[in-house]
Design a protein around this motif. Structure first.
Motif: not given
Ligand code: ADP
Ligand code: MG
Length: 706
Positions: A183, A677-684, A688
């Motif tokens: 992504e 930042e974006l990726l860490s929001q759902s998966d800190p 994944k």
């Protein structure tokens, strides 16, 4: 296709000898070879036929050899290989010098692809010393046509060999696994790693280099910031020793110095003292141009730590610099009776009696007993336990300290207080725009020393052509008669290692014989023993040696205020950032200092022509050095000058550890930051992306702590 971790020896034409050479460059596996990227490209414009040749431009020709033979030129003491080549549109004379084997490799009637320039000499057209490769109707040239990659080499290896090996393994490019989330690639319109690798080794057009560089630039910045993301997270869970500000003692110390601190030095010291007073671990970067006086700021922090009866370590990138810091610390901290030690792989010294003389764990003993340990970066990579280590200072930190910071967190440095981690200060002369530092370093804070100590004069900088060299030598002679000293840096020889050492020795011989027979001179290079280097540096500091002839090991940190001359041979071969670092070795005292940028002597490998190397591009770069004294201005110009074809190389090294990215790539820095930042929001924890996690841990382990 092979497994990427397979040894390169399994490849055809790589025997024991070649394997050793490749290993010297750190290439052991197919994967290593894949990631041995070219640092620049040569471009040869395809010329359809001999009727369409262009003079004095790098072109590629496809021709037949009509006749080839060797002859000896006794006057010039060399072998000349002459050939007549032709196609349907005409014929052309080609010559090579001192490559007698050519007439064995190329035979009458062979089809060849040639790359080089055609020159006109009294109406005759001649192609001199072109690169050649045999071709047939099925094969495309790889060394002579279009955009040709240039790699770093080691002696005994050639560009052709390396290109051949990489071409051989190129089907494996498809097997590299992507680090970046799919992504992310889509959102950022990046090509994938497989394609980027193909394009970086074998670009067909400029845009290929562009696209590949974009990918790797993003990857570097993304990984870098991901590391600082995790570092910040981890630091938030850690505690550090509170180091109370011993204000009275610190004030007394500052008053006792032989100079007054500049405002920025005071401000930075205060920022650091305020940080280490807290019980969350400091991560601070102290930035200041060469000669701005960073060492004393570090010593103030160290003093405060020692006054709190806690241990500190102070690390430098080279032995020479570590020794210098050791001496400075002994001098400035003399009256406090602290136990101070110098530790490097080659040297162990201390100002106190060691309780045990057991040679085997001397490091361990020193680290248990000393209050302050000064050493090279290897200090933290060894498995050493400290008594109560509370402050770590790293000098000349081109790598920005993220990896080292992590290293220190990982290490069980302190036996008694396992739950605390030391405060951390790293120092660099690399200019970092403040706006960027906030984004780039995540958790780290920045202190800057912007102004130099008062009494400093600008360093007079001059470009010296061959004709004016004697005048310059006279001038140096005079300066030395007046009591001053000089550094002479020998040219960087780009592609082959150890050649610098040879050039240092030759330069010494030449100067001793012809130019400065009466002057005490010494050579200095990285491969010398620590004790030898130290002897030379201390003799230089004592003004017993007047001139040091050195490789670029002198580049960082050295402080000899009496030295006023910096002469750089082959200056056009160095990057501006590095030249600026060299120049920073002088102008550190009250005397007027000079920096001479001497251009390489034109090596005439084509004795029949008046071959004038075009210096205009490099001199315009060097002009910038005359004009600017400030590292940030120069760094910006350096970057602009990277220009097309030059993606990175030794020229850029020492500035950052990025190969593709730079600290001025604000857009990409921001984009990669946003991605994290974006990726860490759902998966800190980035669960994944196990590959990504593996890559950054591997990266940390691989960081060389010299
Ligand atoms: P760098 O920032 O390049 O590491 P150093 O710390 O080596 O610089 O300092 C360069 C020289 O300037 C040293 O000889 C040091 O003693 C001297 N120095 C440092 N601060 C001052 C000052 N405020 N005034 C005068 N000289 C100073
Ligand atoms: Mg320094």
């Amino acid at each position: 296709m092979e497994n990427l971790e397979k040894n390169i020896k399994t490849l055809p034409k790589i025997g024991d000898k070649t394997e050793k050479k490749l290993e010297k460059m750190g290439i052991k596996t197919i994967n290593d070879l894949i990631f041995h990227f070219p640092f620049r490209y040569e471009k040869y414009e395809f010329c359809e036929n001999l009727g369409k040749i262009k003079i004095n431009t790098a072109i590629n020709l496809k021709v037949k050899i009509d006749l080839i033979r060797n002859k000896r030129s006794f006057r010039k003491k060399m072998t000349i290989s002459e050939a007549i080549v032709s196609d349907d549109h005409g014929s052309l004379e080609v010559i090579w010098f001192n490559q007698p084997f050519i007439s064995k490799t190329l035979k009458n009637g062979d089809m060849v692809s040639l790359a080089g320039k055609i020159m006109a000499n009294n109406g005759r057209l001649i192609m001199a010393s072109p690169i050649y490769e045999k071709i047939n109707q099925y094969s495309e040239p790889i060394h002579t046509k279009g955009i040709v990659p240039i790699y770093n080499l080691t002696s005994g290896l050639t560009q052709k060999q390396l290109r051949f090996f990489i071409k051989k393994i190129s089907p494996n490019f498809l097997k590299i696994t992507e680090y970046l989330p799919k992504e992310t690639l889509e959102r950022q319109s990046l090509i994938n790693i497989n394609l980027a690798t193909e394009k970086i080794h074998f670009p067909k057009k400029d845009d290929d280099i562009e696209k590949a560089s974009e990918y790797f630039k993003f990857l570097e910045l993304f990984l870098f910031q991901l590391k600082s993301y995790f570092l910040k997270k981890e630091l938030e869970t850690k505690r550090a020793e509170k180091l109370e500000i011993k204000l009275n003692e610190i004030k007394k110390f500052i008053l006792s110095l032989p100079f007054e601190l500049t405002d920025d030095q005071k401000k930075s010291s205060w920022e650091i003292l305020k940080d280490i007073e807290k019980n969350n671990p400091m991560s601070r970067l102290l930035q200041g141009d060469v000669g701005s006086g960073k060492t004393i700021v570090a010593l103030i922090a160290i003093l405060n730590c020692l006054l709190n009866k806690k241990q500190a370590i102070f690390m430098a990138p080279t032995e020479i610099l570590a020794t210098q810091h050791y001496k400075t610390a002994l001098k400035l901290l003399e009256k406090y009776n602290f136990k101070i030690a110098l530790l490097s792989s080659q040297k162990k010294e201390s100002n106190f009696e060691l309780l045990s003389k057991n040679k085997k764990d001397i490091q361990q003993i020193i680290c248990q007993q000393a209050d302050l340990i000064i050493g090279t970066h290897s200090l933290i990579s060894e498995n050493i336990h400290f008594k109560n280590l509370s402050l770590v200072v790293i000098d000349e930190q081109h790598r920005f300290g993220v990896s080292q910071r992590q290293e220190i967190l990982k290490k069980n440095l302190d036996d008694n207080k396992k739950e605390t981690t030391p405060h951390f200060l790293s120092m660099t002369a690399t200019p970092i725009p403040r706006s960027l530092s906030l984004v780039l370093f995540n958790g780290s804070k920045l202190s800057s020393i912007k102004t130099k100590p008062k009494n400093r004069l600008d360093i007079k900088t001059e470009i010296v052509s061959t004709e004016r060299k004697n005048k310059m030598y006279e001038f140096i002679n005079q300066e030395i008669k007046n009591g001053r000293q000089a550094f002479i840096i020998c040219p960087l020889i780009e592609e082959i290692e150890n050649s610098e050492i040879k050039s240092v020795k030759e330069e010494y011989q030449k100067l001793k014989k012809n130019i400065f027979p009466e002057i005490e001179m010494s050579i200095l290079h990285g491969k010398m023993k620590a004790t030898e280097k130290e002897q030379i540096m201390s003799d230089f500091l004592a003004n017993k040696i007047k001139i040091i002839i050195s490789t670029s090991v002198i580049e960082v940190g050295i402080d000899v205020p009496n030295a006023t001359i910096m002469l750089i041979e082959g200056a056009e071969r160095f990057g501006l950032a590095q030249l600026h670092q060299f120049r920073g070795r002088v102008g550190r005292g009250e005397y007027q200092s000079y920096c001479f940028l001497s251009l390489s002597e034109t090596k005439n490998d084509t004795p029949f022509f008046d071959k004038k190397i075009n210096y205009s591009k490099s001199t315009s770069r060097l002009e910038a050095l005359k004009k600017y004294q400030n590292g940030l201005d120069l760094a910006k110009i350096d970057l602009k000058n990277r220009g097309s074809g030059n993606i990175y190389g030794k020229i850029q090294s020492g500035f950052t550890n990025f190969k593709f990215a730079s600290i001025f790539d604000y857009e990409t820095i921001k984009k990669s930051r946003d991605e994290i930042e974006l990726l860490s929001q759902s998966d800190p924890n980035f669960e994944k992306y196990p590959l990504l996690l593996k890559k950054i841990t591997k990266n940390i382990e691989e960081t060389h702590l010299e």
